[in-house]
Design an enzyme around this catalytic site. Structure first.
Site, mmCIF file in Angstrom:
data_model
loop_
_atom_site.group_PDB
_atom_site.id
_atom_site.type_symbol
_atom_site.label_atom_id
_atom_site.label_comp_id
_atom_site.label_asym_id
_atom_site.label_seq_id
_atom_site.Cartn_x
_atom_site.Cartn_y
_atom_site.Cartn_z
ATOM 1 N N GLU A 33 -3.265 1.148 -0.847
ATOM 2 C CA GLU A 33 -2.793 1.127 -2.230
ATOM 3 C C GLU A 33 -2.232 -0.265 -2.520
ATOM 4 O O GLU A 33 -1.411 -0.780 -1.769
ATOM 5 C CB GLU A 33 -1.686 2.183 -2.363
ATOM 6 N N LYS A 74 -7.036 7.604 -26.320
ATOM 7 C CA LYS A 74 -7.535 6.234 -26.495
ATOM 8 C C LYS A 74 -7.964 5.610 -25.164
ATOM 9 O O LYS A 74 -7.180 5.564 -24.214
ATOM 10 C CB LYS A 74 -6.432 5.364 -27.127
ATOM 11 N N CYS A 117 23.611 11.366 7.733
ATOM 12 C CA CYS A 117 23.989 9.986 8.039
ATOM 13 C C CYS A 117 25.412 9.703 7.534
ATOM 14 O O CYS A 117 26.361 10.250 8.077
ATOM 15 C CB CYS A 117 22.953 9.010 7.498
ATOM 16 N N HIS A 150 18.093 11.068 9.943
ATOM 17 C CA HIS A 150 17.543 11.446 8.640
ATOM 18 C C HIS A 150 16.397 12.456 8.806
ATOM 19 O O HIS A 150 15.236 12.060 8.904
ATOM 20 C CB HIS A 150 16.997 10.207 7.919
ATOM 21 N N GLU A 186 15.148 14.219 6.632
ATOM 22 C CA GLU A 186 14.310 14.244 5.427
ATOM 23 C C GLU A 186 13.044 13.400 5.561
ATOM 24 O O GLU A 186 12.074 13.625 4.842
ATOM 25 C CB GLU A 186 15.118 13.796 4.200
#
Ligand code: GLN
Length: 535
Positions: free
Chosen positions: A143, A189, A385, A511, A513
């Protein structure tokens, strides 16, 4: 040895169209057909890595297992593909220039004039091809950050032009644009799309596939028109319509036949290529979309004005809520505004509280207030954390009665430095580093909640911090019911604390997550949400 193919995802018209999601969706669809895929992000800014970027400007800093501070798009890639990314998956202009300048200083260019073409573009191409060079991947999907036409992205687009020339149909360009709807004219458009495709062409690059971001369905007529004006086949013009959840996007792109068109264009025989198996993914999306009953979670943090600053935490909560058949009702609470006076009003209705990571003093006091409230009212609470560090300080102050307990990061003069720089950390850090970054092994205590949650003794989780729980206080904590249930394998540093008498009160120095994915939501988040919904 795989014959690696390279796909580039560029963007036109505006930023924030979701190139990362389209790139990750394409990766997912190809992976679901049995291919080995990796996603890469090239960022046009001059910072050498995103670690020093303000979360307000750039959202969360994601951390790879090998300790690279990366763009948050890498988080999307991991959540979608369930495959770990590494330092090589995220490259910034700053790093490209730094590498080239280092080479120049070493004399590698033998006195030649060092220029954007070929030296910078060669370095960009090297960084792209490096991912495919070991033959591990069928597809490298890269990307290109920014928007076509930006000064910053010129060297990247030029590198894509050169690669297309070198690699022929082993290289393909997907261009993402925006098709606005003019309410007054009641019309979609396509002119901005035509212009951005032209801007690409001016730089010598012809898009192979156009993905049109839109708020309304794009008719066959419009697709035909775009195909005609933009030099692409009509089947290669597809829409990506707004959806309530990004996790719908791969399924929508499958309906648009993105994977089929890519494979056909790259010379694959569709008859001989298995169809994408999206069964688990679809099951997750259906759970996510159909859940009715809410679970109300508050995130206490200081960057809440920009939810992207907590991207991975929010996504992990979404995964875990869907897993538990619940709809996530999320509230982001600015810790600076929390006080003893308003905490009850703000938190009495929530089912669970996450105390977020963060650096520095601001917002700490509000975190202490929220933690005390969660601890005393038996509300499930996860400290991540800095969240775990504040959890230990709050406990030291209000349970152990060390009134001046603090972190040396915040108050170096404290006599009770519960969170400090520890020698043990220095022993396990790479030379020169001052932050614990990337994955570290941790051993869980049998019989603890943590062990019960992970269902194993040995885990590995990602870190990003400078300060640690001070081991000098371990005994005090454990005597008072705060168990140090996870320890670093090499050094005995405390990685997890849990309050044994509480329904669910766990702090983690790492972490979790960063490693929750759609197909494998993280066990800590699953267990936290489960505790939050238990009556
Ligand atoms: N400020 C803390 C430290 O550096 C925690 C950082 C974080 O939450 N990521 O140790």
């Amino acid at each position: 040895m795989k014959d690696t193919k390279y796909i580039f995802v560029t963007g036109g018209v505006t930023s924030s169209l979701g190139k990362g999601i389209i790139a990750a969706s394409l990766g997912k669809l190809l992976q679901a057909r049995g291919f080995k895929v990796t996603n890469q992000k090239l960022d046009p800014y001059i910072n050498v890595d995103p670690g020093t970027l303000n979360p307000y400007e750039h959202g969360e800093c994601y951390v790879t297992v090998d300790g690279h501070e990366a763009d948050l798009d890498l988080g999307h890639y991991e959540r979608f593909l369930g495959v770990e990314t590494h330092k090589a998956n995220n490259v910034t202009t700053g790093r490209i220039y730094q590498n080239v300048i280092n080479k120049e200083r070493r004399g590698d260019f033998l006195g030649k004039t060092v220029q954007i073409i070929p030296h910078i573009t060669d370095e960009i191409k090297r960084n792209i091809k490096q991912l495919g060079s070991k033959g591990d991947f069928d597809f490298v999907i890269t990307e290109i950050g920014g928007t076509v036409g930006d000064i910053e992205s010129l060297p990247y687009i030029e590198s894509v032009r050169q690669l297309k020339w070198e690699l022929g149909n082993k290289c393909l360009i997907v261009h993402l644009t925006y098709v606005p709807y003019l309410a007054a004219a009641k019309e979609l458009k396509t002119k901005p799309t035509q212009h951005s495709v032209k801007a690409l062409q001016e730089q010598g690059v012809q898009a192979d596939i156009l993905v049109l971001r839109t708020e309304h369905n794009i008719s066959a007529d419009i697709r035909k028109k775009v195909a005609l004006f933009c030099n692409v086949e009509q089947s290669a013009v597809m829409q990506s319509i707004d959806v309530p959840t990004i996790y719908r996007v791969p399924l929508n792109m499958q309906d648009e036949k993105l994977d089929e068109v890519v494979l056909t264009k790259m010379g694959f025989d569709l008859e001989k290529t298995p169809k994408a198996d999206m069964e688990k993914w679809t099951a997750f999306v259906e759970k996510l979309e159909n859940a009715k009953e809410e679970v109300h979670i508050a995130i206490i943090g200081k960057y809440v004005q920009l939810p992207d600053a907590y991207k991975s935490i929010i996504e992990s909560l979404l995964h875990a809520s869907a897993y538990n058949n619940k709809k996530l009702k999320l509230e982001l609470i600015l810790s600076d505004k929390l006080s003893e006076e308003n905490v009850e009003k703000k938190l009495q209705k929530v089912n669970g509280i996450v105390v977020a990571p963060g650096f520095g003093q601001r917002g700490m006091d509000g975190k202490f207030v929220a933690l005390k409230y969660a601890r005393e009212n038996n509300i499930p609470c996860l400290g991540i954390c800095m969240g775990m560090q504040t959890m230990s300080i709050e406990f030291a102050r209000n349970v152990l009665n060390y009134t001046d307990a603090n972190s040396t990061e915040i108050d170096p003069s404290t006599t009770h430095n519960i969170v400090d720089i520890m020698d043990e950390q220095k022993d396990i850090l790479d030379l020169g580093g001052s932050m614990r970054l990337g994955a570290y092994k941790c051993k869980l205590k049998k019989g603890s909640k943590a062990f019960d949650i992970y269902k194993k003794e040995n885990i590995s989780e990602r870190h990003r911090h400078r300060y640690e729980f001070n081991n000098a206080y371990k005994q005090d904590f454990e005597k008072a019911g705060m168990l140090c249930s996870g320890l670093n394998v090499e050094s005995d540093l405390v990685e997890i604390i849990e309050l044994t008498s509480h329904k669910w009160y766990i702090g983690v120095q790492f972490h979790p997550e960063y490693s929750s994915t759609v197909v494998n939501p993280h066990p800590l988040f699953i267990s936290f949400v489960k505790a939050a919904i238990e009556k």
